[in-house]
Design a protein around this motif. Structure first.
Motif, PDB file in Angstrom:
ATOM      1  N   LYS A   4       0.843  -1.207   0.000  1.00  0.00           N
ATOM      2  CA  LYS A   4       0.000   0.000   0.000  1.00  0.00           C
ATOM      3  C   LYS A   4       0.870   1.244   0.000  1.00  0.00           C
ATOM      4  CE  LYS A   4      -4.451  -1.346   1.778  1.00  0.00           C
ATOM      5  NZ  LYS A   4      -5.321  -1.096   0.664  1.00  0.00           N
ATOM      6  N   LYS A   5       1.987   1.196   0.709  1.00  0.00           N
ATOM      7  CA  LYS A   5       2.882   2.348   0.761  1.00  0.00           C
ATOM      8  C   LYS A   5       3.368   2.721  -0.637  1.00  0.00           C
ATOM      9  CE  LYS A   5       6.984   4.101   3.102  1.00  0.00           C
ATOM     10  NZ  LYS A   5       8.069   3.811   4.032  1.00  0.00           N
ATOM     11  N   THR A   6       3.799   1.738  -1.407  1.00  0.00           N
ATOM     12  CA  THR A   6       4.275   2.010  -2.763  1.00  0.00           C
ATOM     13  C   THR A   6       3.133   2.459  -3.668  1.00  0.00           C
ATOM     14  OG1 THR A   6       6.104   0.460  -2.536  1.00  0.00           O
ATOM     15  CG2 THR A   6       5.424   1.006  -4.768  1.00  0.00           C
ATOM     16  N   LYS A   7       1.995   1.794  -3.560  1.00  0.00           N
ATOM     17  CA  LYS A   7       0.840   2.166  -4.381  1.00  0.00           C
ATOM     18  C   LYS A   7       0.421   3.602  -4.087  1.00  0.00           C
ATOM     19  CE  LYS A   7      -3.633   0.439  -5.871  1.00  0.00           C
ATOM     20  NZ  LYS A   7      -4.641  -0.612  -5.711  1.00  0.00           N
ATOM     21  N   TYR A   8       0.358   3.974  -2.821  1.00  0.00           N
ATOM     22  CA  TYR A   8      -0.015   5.336  -2.446  1.00  0.00           C
ATOM     23  C   TYR A   8       1.045   6.340  -2.891  1.00  0.00           C
ATOM     24  CZ  TYR A   8      -3.706   3.414   0.623  1.00  0.00           C
ATOM     25  OH  TYR A   8      -4.811   2.779   1.133  1.00  0.00           O
ATOM     26  N   ALA A   9       2.308   5.962  -2.828  1.00  0.00           N
ATOM     27  CA  ALA A   9       3.383   6.850  -3.284  1.00  0.00           C
ATOM     28  C   ALA A   9       3.225   7.134  -4.779  1.00  0.00           C
ATOM     29  CB  ALA A   9       4.746   6.233  -2.997  1.00  0.00           C
ATOM     30  N   ILE A  10       2.953   6.108  -5.557  1.00  0.00           N
ATOM     31  CA  ILE A  10       2.761   6.287  -6.997  1.00  0.00           C
ATOM     32  C   ILE A  10       1.533   7.142  -7.264  1.00  0.00           C
ATOM     33  CG2 ILE A  10       2.267   5.097  -9.185  1.00  0.00           C
ATOM     34  CD1 ILE A  10       3.980   2.725  -8.050  1.00  0.00           C
ATOM     35  N   LYS A  11       0.430   6.863  -6.554  1.00  0.00           N
ATOM     36  CA  LYS A  11      -0.793   7.657  -6.736  1.00  0.00           C
ATOM     37  C   LYS A  11      -0.545   9.129  -6.406  1.00  0.00           C
ATOM     38  CE  LYS A  11      -4.739   6.054  -5.341  1.00  0.00           C
ATOM     39  NZ  LYS A  11      -5.963   5.469  -5.815  1.00  0.00           N
ATOM     40  N   ALA A  12       0.195   9.397  -5.337  1.00  0.00           N
ATOM     41  CA  ALA A  12       0.495  10.780  -4.955  1.00  0.00           C
ATOM     42  C   ALA A  12       1.376  11.449  -6.012  1.00  0.00           C
ATOM     43  CB  ALA A  12       1.180  10.817  -3.590  1.00  0.00           C
ATOM     44  N   LEU A  13       2.377  10.734  -6.507  1.00  0.00           N
ATOM     45  CA  LEU A  13       3.255  11.287  -7.541  1.00  0.00           C
ATOM     46  C   LEU A  13       2.484  11.551  -8.838  1.00  0.00           C
ATOM     47  CD1 LEU A  13       6.428   9.142  -6.869  1.00  0.00           C
ATOM     48  CD2 LEU A  13       6.250  11.628  -6.583  1.00  0.00           C
ATOM     49  N   VAL A  14       1.548  10.690  -9.173  1.00  0.00           N
ATOM     50  CA  VAL A  14       0.706  10.906 -10.357  1.00  0.00           C
ATOM     51  C   VAL A  14      -0.142  12.154 -10.156  1.00  0.00           C
ATOM     52  CG1 VAL A  14      -1.274   9.977 -11.642  1.00  0.00           C
ATOM     53  CG2 VAL A  14       0.709   8.521 -11.182  1.00  0.00           C
ATOM     54  N   LYS A  29      -5.595  17.664   0.306  1.00  0.00           N
ATOM     55  CA  LYS A  29      -6.210  17.569  -1.023  1.00  0.00           C
ATOM     56  C   LYS A  29      -5.784  16.282  -1.734  1.00  0.00           C
ATOM     57  CE  LYS A  29      -7.046  19.948  -5.331  1.00  0.00           C
ATOM     58  NZ  LYS A  29      -6.793  21.069  -6.202  1.00  0.00           N
ATOM     59  N   ILE A  30      -4.493  15.950  -1.656  1.00  0.00           N
ATOM     60  CA  ILE A  30      -4.002  14.708  -2.266  1.00  0.00           C
ATOM     61  C   ILE A  30      -4.689  13.519  -1.604  1.00  0.00           C
ATOM     62  CG2 ILE A  30      -1.995  13.240  -2.698  1.00  0.00           C
ATOM     63  CD1 ILE A  30      -0.267  15.830  -2.529  1.00  0.00           C
ATOM     64  N   ALA A  31      -4.732  13.529  -0.274  1.00  0.00           N
ATOM     65  CA  ALA A  31      -5.341  12.426   0.476  1.00  0.00           C
ATOM     66  C   ALA A  31      -6.800  12.228   0.080  1.00  0.00           C
ATOM     67  CB  ALA A  31      -5.222  12.685   1.977  1.00  0.00           C
ATOM     68  N   GLU A  32      -7.526  13.326  -0.027  1.00  0.00           N
ATOM     69  CA  GLU A  32      -8.949  13.244  -0.380  1.00  0.00           C
ATOM     70  C   GLU A  32      -9.147  12.753  -1.815  1.00  0.00           C
ATOM     71  OE1 GLU A  32     -12.598  16.344  -1.134  1.00  0.00           O
ATOM     72  OE2 GLU A  32     -11.205  16.807   0.498  1.00  0.00           O
ATOM     73  N   GLU A  33      -8.428  13.352  -2.757  1.00  0.00           N
ATOM     74  CA  GLU A  33      -8.585  12.999  -4.171  1.00  0.00           C
ATOM     75  C   GLU A  33      -8.166  11.559  -4.470  1.00  0.00           C
ATOM     76  OE1 GLU A  33      -6.567  15.803  -6.684  1.00  0.00           O
ATOM     77  OE2 GLU A  33      -7.935  17.441  -6.166  1.00  0.00           O
ATOM     78  N   GLU A  34      -7.137  11.088  -3.778  1.00  0.00           N
ATOM     79  CA  GLU A  34      -6.582   9.762  -4.077  1.00  0.00           C
ATOM     80  C   GLU A  34      -7.015   8.684  -3.082  1.00  0.00           C
ATOM     81  OE1 GLU A  34      -5.095   9.228  -6.936  1.00  0.00           O
ATOM     82  OE2 GLU A  34      -5.265  11.380  -7.380  1.00  0.00           O
ATOM     83  N   HIS A  35      -7.856   9.058  -2.119  1.00  0.00           N
ATOM     84  CA  HIS A  35      -8.377   8.112  -1.122  1.00  0.00           C
ATOM     85  C   HIS A  35      -7.235   7.429  -0.359  1.00  0.00           C
ATOM     86  CE1 HIS A  35     -12.262   8.773  -2.977  1.00  0.00           C
ATOM     87  NE2 HIS A  35     -11.716   8.498  -4.134  1.00  0.00           N
ATOM     88  N   ILE A  36      -6.341   8.272   0.165  1.00  0.00           N
ATOM     89  CA  ILE A  36      -5.199   7.807   0.938  1.00  0.00           C
ATOM     90  C   ILE A  36      -5.336   8.365   2.359  1.00  0.00           C
ATOM     91  CG2 ILE A  36      -2.678   7.836   1.130  1.00  0.00           C
ATOM     92  CD1 ILE A  36      -2.564   8.488  -1.890  1.00  0.00           C
ATOM     93  N   PRO A  37      -5.157   7.523   3.375  1.00  0.00           N
ATOM     94  CA  PRO A  37      -5.198   8.044   4.745  1.00  0.00           C
ATOM     95  C   PRO A  37      -4.147   9.146   4.936  1.00  0.00           C
ATOM     96  CG  PRO A  37      -5.227   5.640   4.742  1.00  0.00           C
ATOM     97  CD  PRO A  37      -4.956   6.074   3.340  1.00  0.00           C
TER      98      PRO A  37
END
Length: 148
Positions: A4-14, A29-37
Motif C-alpha cells: 500500500k505504501k508504494t501504491k499510495y506513493a505512486i498515486k500521490a506522484l501521479v 487535497k491529495i489524500a482526499e482525491e486519491e483516497h489515501i489516509p
C-alpha cells in the motif's frame, strides 16, 4: 504484491504530476482525491521528499510539488524508496542481497535462478516506466472507456 505504501506513493506522484503547472498541493487535497489516509500519506511524502522527488513549501500557499519532471521519476526508483528490494527472494536482489538461510548451493538453486529471471523482467518494465507514462496510460484508458 505491491505494498500500500508504494501504491499510495505512486498515486500521490501521479496526482502531483498532473498538477505540475499549478501551485503546490496540500496533503489533505491529495489524500482526499486519491483516497489515501492522511497520516500515512504524510510519512510517504516525507520519504519521497527526502529521496529528492518532491519539494515542500510551508505556510500560506504551501504544500508539495514535484522536484523532478514526471518523465524523470521511474517506478523502480519509487519502489526502492518505499519498499526496498524489487526481487521477491533476498538471494536474487541486486541492491539488497543476502543469502537465504535454507539454501544449500546458490549456484545450483533452481528457485534462485527462476526468481532472477522474474527480477530482471520486472526491473525492465519498472526501469522503463515513469510517472509521466502512468499519467499517459490513465489518459488513454479514460479516453477508451469514454468512447465505449
Amino acid at each position: 504484491m505491491l505494498s500500500k505504501k508504494t501504491k499510495y506513493a505512486i498515486k500521490a506522484l501521479v496526482a502531483l504530476g498532473k498538477n505540475v503547472e499549478k501551485p503546490p498541493m496540500q496533503i489533505s487535497k491529495i489524500a482526499e482525491e486519491e483516497h489515501i489516509p492522511k497520516k500515512f500519506l504524510e510519512q510517504i511524502l516525507l520519504d519521497l521528499r527526502n529521496a529528492g522527488f518532491l519539494y515542500s513549501k510551508k505556510g500560506a500557499g504551501g504544500g508539495y510539488s514535484l522536484n523532478k519532471k514526471p518523465e524523470d521519476i521511474l517506478l523502480v526508483q519509487v519502489m526502492r524508496v518505499t519498499d526496498g528490494p524489487i526481487a521477491m527472494v533476498p538471494c536474487a536482489s541486486l541492491n539488497f542481497y543476502h543469502k537465504c538461510d535454507e539454501c544449500v548451493d546458490e549456484k545450483t538453486c533452481g528457485i534462485r535462478s527462476a526468481f532472477i529471471d522474474v527480477r530482471d523482467a520486472t526491473l525492465k518494465v519498472l526501469s522503463e516506466t515513469s510517472i509521466a507514462d502512468v499519467i499517459g496510460r490513465e489518459d488513454t484508458l479514460k479516453l477508451n472507456t469514454d468512447n465505449i
